[in-house]
Design a protein around this motif. Structure first.
Motif, PDB file in Angstrom:
ATOM      1  N   LEU A  94       5.260  -4.398   6.931  1.00  0.00           N
ATOM      2  CA  LEU A  94       3.817  -4.554   7.051  1.00  0.00           C
ATOM      3  C   LEU A  94       3.168  -4.069   5.765  1.00  0.00           C
ATOM      4  O   LEU A  94       3.830  -3.502   4.900  1.00  0.00           O
ATOM      5  CB  LEU A  94       3.278  -3.783   8.257  1.00  0.00           C
ATOM      6  N   TYR A  95       1.888  -4.318   5.657  1.00  0.00           N
ATOM      7  CA  TYR A  95       1.126  -3.856   4.509  1.00  0.00           C
ATOM      8  C   TYR A  95       0.088  -2.863   5.000  1.00  0.00           C
ATOM      9  O   TYR A  95      -0.539  -3.070   6.029  1.00  0.00           O
ATOM     10  CB  TYR A  95       0.441  -5.042   3.810  1.00  0.00           C
ATOM     11  N   ARG A  96      -0.059  -1.760   4.251  1.00  0.00           N
ATOM     12  CA  ARG A  96      -1.065  -0.768   4.598  1.00  0.00           C
ATOM     13  C   ARG A  96      -1.662  -0.229   3.302  1.00  0.00           C
ATOM     14  O   ARG A  96      -1.018  -0.206   2.263  1.00  0.00           O
ATOM     15  CB  ARG A  96      -0.511   0.330   5.484  1.00  0.00           C
ATOM     16  N   VAL A  97      -2.929   0.168   3.393  1.00  0.00           N
ATOM     17  CA  VAL A  97      -3.600   0.762   2.248  1.00  0.00           C
ATOM     18  C   VAL A  97      -3.204   2.234   2.209  1.00  0.00           C
ATOM     19  O   VAL A  97      -3.364   2.949   3.193  1.00  0.00           O
ATOM     20  CB  VAL A  97      -5.135   0.619   2.370  1.00  0.00           C
ATOM     21  N   PRO A  98      -2.672   2.714   1.072  1.00  0.00           N
ATOM     22  CA  PRO A  98      -2.323   4.132   0.984  1.00  0.00           C
ATOM     23  C   PRO A  98      -3.556   5.008   1.184  1.00  0.00           C
ATOM     24  O   PRO A  98      -4.633   4.699   0.690  1.00  0.00           O
ATOM     25  CB  PRO A  98      -1.788   4.282  -0.441  1.00  0.00           C
ATOM     26  N   ALA A  99      -3.402   6.068   1.939  1.00  0.00           N
ATOM     27  CA  ALA A  99      -4.511   6.990   2.189  1.00  0.00           C
ATOM     28  C   ALA A  99      -4.510   8.054   1.101  1.00  0.00           C
ATOM     29  O   ALA A  99      -4.251   9.225   1.338  1.00  0.00           O
ATOM     30  CB  ALA A  99      -4.381   7.601   3.579  1.00  0.00           C
ATOM     31  N   ASP A 100      -4.794   7.617  -0.133  1.00  0.00           N
ATOM     32  CA  ASP A 100      -4.788   8.541  -1.261  1.00  0.00           C
ATOM     33  C   ASP A 100      -6.186   8.809  -1.804  1.00  0.00           C
ATOM     34  O   ASP A 100      -6.354   9.544  -2.766  1.00  0.00           O
ATOM     35  CB  ASP A 100      -3.875   8.023  -2.374  1.00  0.00           C
ATOM     36  N   GLY A 101      -7.187   8.189  -1.189  1.00  0.00           N
ATOM     37  CA  GLY A 101      -8.559   8.398  -1.621  1.00  0.00           C
ATOM     38  C   GLY A 101      -8.982   7.547  -2.799  1.00  0.00           C
ATOM     39  O   GLY A 101     -10.117   7.603  -3.225  1.00  0.00           O
ATOM     40  N   VAL A 102      -8.060   6.741  -3.330  1.00  0.00           N
ATOM     41  CA  VAL A 102      -8.352   5.950  -4.517  1.00  0.00           C
ATOM     42  C   VAL A 102      -8.001   4.479  -4.323  1.00  0.00           C
ATOM     43  O   VAL A 102      -8.793   3.593  -4.593  1.00  0.00           O
ATOM     44  CB  VAL A 102      -7.574   6.498  -5.747  1.00  0.00           C
ATOM     45  N   THR A 103      -6.787   4.222  -3.848  1.00  0.00           N
ATOM     46  CA  THR A 103      -6.235   2.873  -3.779  1.00  0.00           C
ATOM     47  C   THR A 103      -6.870   2.050  -2.660  1.00  0.00           C
ATOM     48  O   THR A 103      -7.021   2.524  -1.545  1.00  0.00           O
ATOM     49  CB  THR A 103      -4.714   2.943  -3.548  1.00  0.00           C
ATOM     50  N   SER A 104      -7.213   0.804  -2.978  1.00  0.00           N
ATOM     51  CA  SER A 104      -7.710  -0.103  -1.943  1.00  0.00           C
ATOM     52  C   SER A 104      -6.817  -1.327  -1.787  1.00  0.00           C
ATOM     53  O   SER A 104      -7.080  -2.182  -0.960  1.00  0.00           O
ATOM     54  CB  SER A 104      -9.143  -0.546  -2.260  1.00  0.00           C
ATOM     55  N   THR A 105      -5.743  -1.385  -2.564  1.00  0.00           N
ATOM     56  CA  THR A 105      -4.818  -2.508  -2.490  1.00  0.00           C
ATOM     57  C   THR A 105      -3.704  -2.189  -1.497  1.00  0.00           C
ATOM     58  O   THR A 105      -3.013  -1.179  -1.638  1.00  0.00           O
ATOM     59  CB  THR A 105      -4.194  -2.784  -3.874  1.00  0.00           C
ATOM     60  N   PRO A 106      -3.518  -3.040  -0.481  1.00  0.00           N
ATOM     61  CA  PRO A 106      -2.435  -2.786   0.480  1.00  0.00           C
ATOM     62  C   PRO A 106      -1.067  -2.813  -0.204  1.00  0.00           C
ATOM     63  O   PRO A 106      -0.840  -3.582  -1.136  1.00  0.00           O
ATOM     64  CB  PRO A 106      -2.555  -3.945   1.472  1.00  0.00           C
ATOM     65  N   ARG A 107      -0.180  -1.962   0.282  1.00  0.00           N
ATOM     66  CA  ARG A 107       1.184  -1.892  -0.231  1.00  0.00           C
ATOM     67  C   ARG A 107       2.157  -2.176   0.908  1.00  0.00           C
ATOM     68  O   ARG A 107       1.924  -1.818   2.060  1.00  0.00           O
ATOM     69  CB  ARG A 107       1.461  -0.508  -0.815  1.00  0.00           C
ATOM     70  N   ARG A 108       3.263  -2.789   0.536  1.00  0.00           N
ATOM     71  CA  ARG A 108       4.299  -3.149   1.510  1.00  0.00           C
ATOM     72  C   ARG A 108       5.060  -1.902   1.965  1.00  0.00           C
ATOM     73  O   ARG A 108       5.426  -1.055   1.152  1.00  0.00           O
ATOM     74  CB  ARG A 108       5.262  -4.132   0.861  1.00  0.00           C
ATOM     75  N   VAL A 109       5.292  -1.823   3.275  1.00  0.00           N
ATOM     76  CA  VAL A 109       6.047  -0.723   3.866  1.00  0.00           C
ATOM     77  C   VAL A 109       7.069  -1.336   4.813  1.00  0.00           C
ATOM     78  O   VAL A 109       6.750  -2.240   5.586  1.00  0.00           O
ATOM     79  CB  VAL A 109       5.120   0.221   4.677  1.00  0.00           C
ATOM     80  N   THR A 110       8.301  -0.852   4.756  1.00  0.00           N
ATOM     81  CA  THR A 110       9.335  -1.285   5.694  1.00  0.00           C
ATOM     82  C   THR A 110       9.641  -0.121   6.627  1.00  0.00           C
ATOM     83  O   THR A 110       9.888   0.995   6.179  1.00  0.00           O
ATOM     84  CB  THR A 110      10.603  -1.734   4.954  1.00  0.00           C
TER      85      THR A 110
END
Length: 136
Positions: A94-110
């Motif tokens: 799936l793709y999720r936006v990292p909860a880092d306070g900066v990133t808005s681009t979803p990243r792939r997670v397995t």
């Protein structure tokens, strides 16, 4: 001399925080056939949004929405695998936006969703990273 056997139950893992139970109302919406929990690592990576983050990205993140998305994706994978003879440990991407306070681009997670037996022989589902395994 007798050996001592120590068993770490699912209930203990939930109480200790090693497992986080999924919201039963969300799980019910998607028709999960058993109670669902995720490892703390999955919760931290895919659900949690730390309060201290200020979101200058204009992208709104909400823990309930993130859990909804995670459980929706996993429910689809489980339904697609039903009756297929696939092993009880299913890979999920799936793709999720990292909860880092900066990133808005979803990243792939397995992740993997594993169907197993709970503390009382009931069927349960655990969501974890591929490198994680349930205690045996």
């Amino acid at each position: 001399m007798s050996a001592t056997v120590t068993v770490y139950t699912r209930g203990q893992a939930v109480r200790d925080g090693a497992l986080v139970e999924a919201d039963p109302d969300i799980a019910e919406c998607f028709g999960f056939p058993a109670p669902v929990a995720m490892t703390y690592a999955v919760y931290a990576e895919c659900i949690a949004v730390p309060e201290e983050f200020s979101w200058g990205t204009g992208f709104r993140l909400d823990e309930t929405e993130r859990e909804w998305d995670l459980l929706l994706t996993i429910s689809r994978v489980i339904k697609a695998a039903a009756g297929s003879g696939q092993p009880p440990r299913l890979p999920v991407t799936l793709y999720r936006v990292p909860a880092d306070g900066v990133t808005s681009t979803p990243r792939r997670v397995t992740l993997v969703a594993e169907v197993s037996t709970g503390d009382h022989g009931e069927r349960v589902i655990t969501i974890m990273r591929p490198s994680e395994h349930l205690p045996r």
